[in-house]
Write a protein that holds these residues in place. Structure first.
Motif, PDB file in Angstrom:
ATOM      1  N   UNK A  22      -7.537  -2.678  -0.334  1.00 22.18           N
ATOM      2  CA  UNK A  22      -7.271  -3.629  -1.414  1.00 22.18           C
ATOM      3  C   UNK A  22      -8.313  -4.741  -1.466  1.00 22.18           C
ATOM      4  N   UNK A  23      -9.311  -4.687  -0.565  1.00 23.09           N
ATOM      5  CA  UNK A  23     -10.358  -5.696  -0.548  1.00 23.09           C
ATOM      6  C   UNK A  23     -10.010  -6.958   0.220  1.00 23.09           C
ATOM      7  N   UNK A  24      -8.912  -6.938   0.953  1.00 24.60           N
ATOM      8  CA  UNK A  24      -8.504  -8.098   1.743  1.00 24.60           C
ATOM      9  C   UNK A  24      -9.308  -8.140   3.031  1.00 24.60           C
ATOM     10  N   UNK A  25      -9.913  -9.283   3.318  1.00 23.90           N
ATOM     11  CA  UNK A  25     -10.700  -9.458   4.539  1.00 23.90           C
ATOM     12  C   UNK A  25      -9.756  -9.752   5.693  1.00 23.90           C
ATOM     13  N   UNK A  26      -9.903  -8.988   6.775  1.00 21.91           N
ATOM     14  CA  UNK A  26      -9.031  -9.120   7.942  1.00 21.91           C
ATOM     15  C   UNK A  26      -9.882  -9.346   9.180  1.00 21.91           C
ATOM     16  N   UNK A  27      -9.604 -10.443   9.882  1.00 22.56           N
ATOM     17  CA  UNK A  27     -10.275 -10.764  11.140  1.00 22.56           C
ATOM     18  C   UNK A  27      -9.396 -10.250  12.272  1.00 22.56           C
ATOM     19  N   UNK A  28      -9.983  -9.525  13.205  1.00 14.06           N
ATOM     20  CA  UNK A  28      -9.237  -8.951  14.322  1.00 14.06           C
ATOM     21  C   UNK A  28      -9.315  -9.872  15.538  1.00 14.06           C
ATOM     22  N   UNK A  29      -8.150 -10.214  16.103  1.00 17.50           N
ATOM     23  CA  UNK A  29      -8.065 -10.991  17.333  1.00 17.50           C
ATOM     24  C   UNK A  29      -7.402 -10.143  18.412  1.00 17.50           C
ATOM     25  N   UNK A  30      -7.706 -10.461  19.652  1.00 17.52           N
ATOM     26  CA  UNK A  30      -7.160  -9.745  20.798  1.00 17.52           C
ATOM     27  C   UNK A  30      -6.563 -10.746  21.775  1.00 17.52           C
ATOM     28  N   UNK A  31      -5.375 -10.458  22.279  1.00 19.75           N
ATOM     29  CA  UNK A  31      -4.756 -11.298  23.295  1.00 19.75           C
ATOM     30  C   UNK A  31      -5.468 -11.088  24.630  1.00 19.75           C
ATOM     31  N   UNK A  32      -5.825  -9.855  24.917  1.00 22.41           N
ATOM     32  CA  UNK A  32      -6.426  -9.475  26.191  1.00 22.41           C
ATOM     33  C   UNK A  32      -7.938  -9.228  26.016  1.00 22.41           C
ATOM     34  N   UNK A  33      -8.741  -9.878  26.833  1.00 28.71           N
ATOM     35  CA  UNK A  33     -10.193  -9.721  26.746  1.00 28.71           C
ATOM     36  C   UNK A  33     -10.621  -8.277  26.982  1.00 28.71           C
ATOM     37  N   UNK A  34      -9.937  -7.581  27.878  1.00 30.05           N
ATOM     38  CA  UNK A  34     -10.276  -6.178  28.149  1.00 30.05           C
ATOM     39  C   UNK A  34     -10.110  -5.310  26.900  1.00 30.05           C
ATOM     40  N   UNK A  35      -9.096  -5.594  26.096  1.00 33.33           N
ATOM     41  CA  UNK A  35      -8.894  -4.841  24.860  1.00 33.33           C
ATOM     42  C   UNK A  35     -10.020  -5.126  23.867  1.00 33.33           C
ATOM     43  N   UNK A  71      -5.475 -12.047   9.163  1.00 33.28           N
ATOM     44  CA  UNK A  71      -5.864 -11.675  10.516  1.00 33.28           C
ATOM     45  C   UNK A  71      -4.819 -10.787  11.137  1.00 33.28           C
ATOM     46  N   UNK A  72      -5.253 -10.089  12.166  1.00 32.37           N
ATOM     47  CA  UNK A  72      -4.394  -9.203  12.924  1.00 32.37           C
ATOM     48  C   UNK A  72      -4.602  -9.504  14.403  1.00 32.37           C
ATOM     49  N   UNK A  73      -3.515  -9.454  15.168  1.00 32.63           N
ATOM     50  CA  UNK A  73      -3.585  -9.726  16.604  1.00 32.63           C
ATOM     51  C   UNK A  73      -3.188  -8.470  17.366  1.00 32.63           C
ATOM     52  N   UNK A  74      -4.103  -7.981  18.195  1.00 30.44           N
ATOM     53  CA  UNK A  74      -3.816  -6.835  19.060  1.00 30.44           C
ATOM     54  C   UNK A  74      -3.168  -7.356  20.338  1.00 30.44           C
ATOM     55  N   UNK A  75      -1.963  -6.932  20.588  1.00 30.51           N
ATOM     56  CA  UNK A  75      -1.239  -7.331  21.793  1.00 30.51           C
ATOM     57  C   UNK A  75      -1.782  -6.568  22.999  1.00 30.51           C
ATOM     58  N   UNK A  76      -1.575  -7.078  24.219  1.00 35.14           N
ATOM     59  CA  UNK A  76      -2.099  -6.428  25.416  1.00 35.14           C
ATOM     60  C   UNK A  76      -1.691  -4.952  25.505  1.00 35.14           C
ATOM     61  N   UNK A  77      -2.688  -4.110  25.719  1.00 33.13           N
ATOM     62  CA  UNK A  77      -2.444  -2.686  25.879  1.00 33.13           C
ATOM     63  C   UNK A  77      -2.259  -1.925  24.577  1.00 33.13           C
ATOM     64  N   UNK A  78      -2.230  -2.616  23.457  1.00 33.63           N
ATOM     65  CA  UNK A  78      -2.071  -1.948  22.167  1.00 33.63           C
ATOM     66  C   UNK A  78      -3.370  -1.222  21.824  1.00 33.63           C
ATOM     67  N   UNK A  79      -3.262   0.045  21.505  1.00 34.25           N
ATOM     68  CA  UNK A  79      -4.446   0.832  21.166  1.00 34.25           C
ATOM     69  C   UNK A  79      -4.763   0.670  19.692  1.00 34.25           C
ATOM     70  N   UNK A  80      -5.963   0.186  19.419  1.00 34.27           N
ATOM     71  CA  UNK A  80      -6.414   0.112  18.040  1.00 34.27           C
ATOM     72  C   UNK A  80      -7.796   0.735  17.966  1.00 34.27           C
TER      73      UNK A  80
END
Length: 94
Positions: A22-35, A71-80
């Motif tokens: 849809x053309x929406x800009x999404x910034x990805x954030x991660x809770x865990x640095x390893x992810x 924005x979207x937040x990847x929780x620890x261990x979440x596979x993206x």
């Protein structure tokens, strides 16, 4: 929280974001640095050169809201995985 940027620990260098269908800009954030590191490795496979920048948790809403980005937040261990078939890479100046 961690995000992907052009230069390490430099949010002003530009941050990795994607556009959805849809053309929406999404910034990805991660809770865990390893992810975040795992995601960067996936992007390196297609010649993206990005780095990790830590940002305070309470700054994310303000930062993205001020720039009009989702924005979207990847929780620890979440596979993206980068969805190259329907997401477009952009480096945006925040």
């Amino acid at each position: 929280m961690f995000m992907l940027t052009r230069e390490e620990n430099n949010i002003e260098s530009g941050t990795y974001a994607t556009k959805d269908t849809d053309g929406i800009i999404i910034v990805q954030f991660f809770v865990d640095k390893d992810d975040a590191m795992c995601y960067i490795e996936q992007l390196k496979a297609v010649d993206y050169d990005l780095h990790i920048t830590e940002v305070p948790d309470d700054a994310i809403d303000k930062l993205c809201d001020a720039m009009g980005y989702a924005y979207s937040v990847a929780e620890p261990g979440e596979l993206i995985f980068p969805r190259f078939e329907n997401l477009e890479k952009i480096l945006t100046d925040l």
